[in-house]
Design an enzyme around this catalytic site. Sequence first.
Site, PDB file in Angstrom:
ATOM      1  N   HIS A 168      53.576 -13.127 -53.179  1.00  0.00           N
ATOM      2  CA  HIS A 168      53.559 -12.352 -54.422  1.00  0.00           C
ATOM      3  C   HIS A 168      53.488 -13.226 -55.675  1.00  0.00           C
ATOM      4  O   HIS A 168      53.347 -12.699 -56.785  1.00  0.00           O
ATOM      5  CB  HIS A 168      54.794 -11.451 -54.508  1.00  0.00           C
ATOM      6  CG  HIS A 168      54.905 -10.464 -53.384  1.00  0.00           C
ATOM      7  ND1 HIS A 168      53.886  -9.600 -53.059  1.00  0.00           N
ATOM      8  CD2 HIS A 168      55.917 -10.218 -52.509  1.00  0.00           C
ATOM      9  CE1 HIS A 168      54.256  -8.857 -52.029  1.00  0.00           C
ATOM     10  NE2 HIS A 168      55.476  -9.212 -51.669  1.00  0.00           N
ATOM     11  N   ASP A 293      57.493  -8.185 -41.194  1.00  0.00           N
ATOM     12  CA  ASP A 293      58.222  -6.978 -41.579  1.00  0.00           C
ATOM     13  C   ASP A 293      57.471  -5.732 -41.136  1.00  0.00           C
ATOM     14  O   ASP A 293      57.814  -4.614 -41.523  1.00  0.00           O
ATOM     15  CB  ASP A 293      58.471  -6.945 -43.088  1.00  0.00           C
ATOM     16  CG  ASP A 293      57.313  -7.491 -43.896  1.00  0.00           C
ATOM     17  OD1 ASP A 293      56.295  -7.897 -43.303  1.00  0.00           O
ATOM     18  OD2 ASP A 293      57.431  -7.539 -45.125  1.00  0.00           O
TER      19      ASP A 293
END
Length: 375
Positions: A168, A293
């Site tokens: 990110h 995830d």
Amino acid sequence: MLTFYNEHHAQHEGRFAILGGEAVACADTPGRLDAVLAELARRGLGRIVTPHGVPLVSLERIHAPRYLHFLRSAWSAWLALDARHGGRDILPWIWPRTVTRRGDATSFPEPDDFGARLGCYAGDSASPLTAGTWTAAKTGADCAVNAAHALRLGEPVTFALTRPPGQHAGADYFRGACFLNNAALAAQHLLDDGLQRVAILDLAYSHGSGTQDIFYERGDVPFVSIHADPHTSYPFYAGHAGETGAGAGLGCTLNLPLARDAGPAHWFAALETACLRLAAFAPQALVVSLGVDTAGAAQPFAQPSASSCVSPPAGALPPGRIAPHFGLSGADFLRAGERLAYLGLPTVFVLEGGGAGAELGIAVVNVLEGFETAA
């Protein structure tokens, strides 16, 4: 397989993040790397080494020098404001109104006020800066660059085992618990070391917004991402299917967003699409942002989704929402690693998001073992 381990990662451990108006625990904890390291050792998968330090100029190939200077000096500046700050993490409290395109934070004079400077570079209130953030992030960047360089020395596959994650982080901002973009640094090093075309594949549940931002207008680093639909999931402002690149990079970005309750069948269909597109791009090497995830069963719950690296606050959304997973099992991660090996490319894996505990270690090492076995 050669694994580059960030021995300084535990120096970064945020006390809390702010989500939904309250303080919540940060999910990016040192235990995440401990779990992967233990599983690698248990299976005896390859060698584990520590990286050589790389010069700052290598980081400046991706990140703005002014941003790097801020990260390096932030903790000292924080302590200079008040000695009591030594027991507090740094979280932003004011922001300019900007979008996330490269150059925003450096398009105006840097303010003298520390809080205003912080707001120039911080993308959210869920990414605390700590006394050890720079050391941990810089050593993680060392891991990524070393892992890329090892490919050029003949290693067929390498692994940057590091945290904080990086997907990110943009050229001049941090967000989503990411400060330096390890995958981008690995790809850039491969180019600087003589390759002409390097692809990045992001497999984390949340879209690699910073990585896309960095390469969006470049044609030498195609970016492909399989992730949760940003209409409903973090990072919200990037990752839509219509984002395909611009300028020299037009057509070099492929986003494959999935419904947040999508299952393994949908995910593997997207992986096949991604692999076919990667083959069409004809890169000379591949960097994989390895977020796991995507594991676990999707279940209704009463919490909002957030970054793959941050725990969401309880009760902020009504019941009926879906927990952030695509339901992949341990066997699915083996299969994914095998499919990537069939691309036949020298490959760097870089650890991104995921939970904690033994399940994280098993999922990550399954991908690596599946790749090695098929290769």
